[in-house]
Enzyme design. Sequence first.
Site, PDB file in Angstrom:
ATOM      1  CD  GLU A 274      -2.998  -1.136   2.240  1.00 56.20           C
ATOM      2  OE1 GLU A 274      -2.718  -0.618   3.339  1.00 56.20           O
ATOM      3  OE2 GLU A 274      -4.101  -1.630   1.975  1.00 56.20           O
ATOM      4  CG  ASP A 347      -7.678  -5.444   4.975  1.00 54.87           C
ATOM      5  OD1 ASP A 347      -7.179  -5.647   6.096  1.00 54.87           O
ATOM      6  OD2 ASP A 347      -7.849  -4.307   4.495  1.00 54.87           O
ATOM      7  CD  GLU A 375      -9.820  -1.220   7.973  1.00 54.33           C
ATOM      8  OE1 GLU A 375      -8.900  -1.769   8.608  1.00 54.33           O
ATOM      9  OE2 GLU A 375      -9.699  -0.838   6.800  1.00 54.33           O
TER      10      GLU A 375
HETATM   11  O1  GCW Z   1      -7.050  -2.881   6.406  1.00 54.55           O
HETATM   12  C1  GCW Z   1      -6.182  -2.058   5.728  1.00 54.55           C
HETATM   13  C2  GCW Z   1      -6.515  -0.702   6.202  1.00 54.55           C
HETATM   14  C3  GCW Z   1      -5.361   0.259   6.178  1.00 54.55           C
HETATM   15  C4  GCW Z   1      -4.191  -0.402   6.911  1.00 54.55           C
HETATM   16  C5  GCW Z   1      -3.835  -1.674   6.171  1.00 54.55           C
HETATM   17  C6  GCW Z   1      -2.716  -2.442   6.852  1.00 54.55           C
HETATM   18  C7  GCW Z   1      -2.498   0.560   8.286  1.00 54.55           C
HETATM   19  O2  GCW Z   1      -7.589  -0.228   5.448  1.00 54.55           O
HETATM   20  O3  GCW Z   1      -5.767   1.439   6.815  1.00 54.55           O
HETATM   21  O4  GCW Z   1      -3.083   0.448   7.027  1.00 54.55           O
HETATM   22  O5  GCW Z   1      -4.946  -2.532   6.137  1.00 54.55           O
HETATM   23  O6  GCW Z   1      -3.035  -3.375   7.573  1.00 54.55           O
HETATM   24  O7  GCW Z   1      -1.562  -2.138   6.658  1.00 54.55           O
END
Ligand code: GCW
Length: 695
Positions: A274, A347, A375
């Site tokens: 990311e 995720d 989240e």
């Molecule tokens: O779940 C996603 C989130 C990001 C997060 C990423 C991660 C810290 O949307 O906000 O970043 O995973 O775990 O690195």
Amino acid sequence: MRISELTFIVAIAGMISSCGKTGQLCDVNGHNLWFHSLSEGKAQILSEDKSTMSIADNEIHNYWKGKQTVSCLLLNDAEPELGNEGYRIEFSKNDIHIYSNTETGVLYGVYDLLRRQETDGIMSDGQVTEIPAFDVRILNHWDNPNLTVERGFAGQSLWKWEELPDRVRPEYEEYARANASVGINATVLNNVNADPCMLTPEYLEKVRVLADIFRPYGIKVYLSLNFAAPKHLAGLGTSDPLDADVIRFWNDKVAEIYSIIPDFGGFLVKANSEGQSGPQDYGRTHADGANMIADALKPYGGIVMWRAFVYAATAEDRAMQAVDEFMPLDGQFHSNVIIQIKNGPIDFQPREPFSPLFGQMEKTKMMVEVQVTQEYLGHSNHLVYLHPMWKECLDSDTYMRGEGSTVAKVTEGKVLKYGMSAIAGVANIGDSVNWCGHHFAQANWYAFGRMAWNPELTSEQIADEWLKQTFTDNSKFVRPITELMLASRENTVHYEMPLGLHHIFAGAGHYGPGPWEQSMRRDWSPTFYHKAAADGIGFDRTMNGSGAVAQYHEPLKSLYDNVETCPEELILWFHHLPWDYTMKNGETLWNALCHTYQHGINAAAAYIDTWASVRKYVDDWRWNQINDKLIRQAKDALWWRDACIGYFQQFSGMELPSDCSPVQHSYDDLRKFRLRISNYETPAPDALPEYGLIK
Ligand code: GCW
């Protein structure tokens, strides 16, 4: 037995009366967490003397209400089987003895005893021995130096960097105490999307203050690092892990950290994920990057937790990428590297199968990362008790070495001998008065600690003990609310993403539904994951589709591959099926989807009645706040159902079954409006988000 030091603590019986025990209701703001029944909801003055032994002493002195005399006995390694943190409590009619090799173990024993006191666990004779399952039981804070918290829903960061090192808030010690009371022994203070500034001398001095406060509670501090720090902090032209200047930078930086924080734990690293920098920027591998940092830490006993959360926009199936990327590196990681893997392959979705990587790497240490902050599960507005979700992962059999190689056993280092084990939880803690935004979200912090100590504990046991300590031990309260908690995760799966659907959230905020959304990256687009079309719905991961099932060992590979044997709660994760596909109970897939959503919205609405039925057992303050949030949750559940069913109906062309409640929001409205909370980071502290208009 050699007892080289002996501390006697005189119990003061009957000193404390508690709201919880007496049934007397007092208004409390939730700041006391699960110490509520101990402390009558009053703010606590903690021990002046900050040695571990005197903290233990003080806790017993202030909160032990029993008749027996309690003594704590330090064994100084006389019983090696107890390890560094284990303890034994011996009960008899007149005395209770807590034995441990270390002061930290004694403190854990004291918190165990106090927990037993509040949950009817004191024995008249006999003994209990407790040894933690995982060596490192660590919270990951996604807190930024500017006080925002990524995916934080409980106010701003607890760490007031601008005030440190001069001003020290009492919450820092309260945080340490809360963690110690559930066995959490480590914390990563800053976001994995790491600001390089955290490693500057200025910030290390602030970190030192926190480390000093946490130390007597048995908690080690770790930091997330930014892999490009050599460029940012030292002005080097590269951060290539094989470059001599870069290696020197990290060696020097680590030496500097240990000169300030001698028991520093190590680093957590998000690399080449990311947008974060990493070794691949220089044509190197994750192993090259992790080993370079690990070698710098090795002389001091530090470790690297290197995350496997990696994916690229180009891949056919994001769920397969961690295995594809890390398997070729199996065996290349140095001994103080541990690969940190999210429980599922995508995720932190409300339901995912376990990440297949846990079954694959045979020469690499691995640890589970779960998300305590909600989240994808309604933020701090929805009551969702997460332990059942985490336990589902830990109890999953990977079949790495035949039956019984569960994710828990693999990561505890019991299947292949590890010599170091860990488990991480992404924290849900902020500076809100009740710490977690929702009073019930505290249960998830609590449950993470208890699970990390003992993954065998049941969800019911943990919920039961948390409720008794946090509210009251009256069974008329505990019984219905335990049931509510136990069902809450499944109910949220039902109203958000039943039958294996996943990733259908509205853009960056991940709060409301967005089944129609298409992002500029297909692997961030709900439409990529549900693939709803005239021919049906679901992501084909069978051998005829992406082939992701092949990343699981048999018998799972065949079980998931075959639509007849694939568990229905994951059926659309692994299969793309026609709308009229016949489910096991004979109904069509479309009807099953509608009924499952209906089940979710009914359940969320019923929470309000259950909560009303326990009105008299809860103080007004907490009862009202929770009630408001339950109303919000029920509305949100309906919104989720209407949005998803309304959207899918365009493709299925099928009517809602007659026993389902009619859709209440028009599809046009749903597309125009979405549940507000588009904040990627911390909402304003006082904002109780409402429905809003976001085009
Ligand atoms: O779940 C996603 C989130 C990001 C997060 C990423 C991660 C810290 O949307 O906000 O970043 O995973 O775990 O690195």
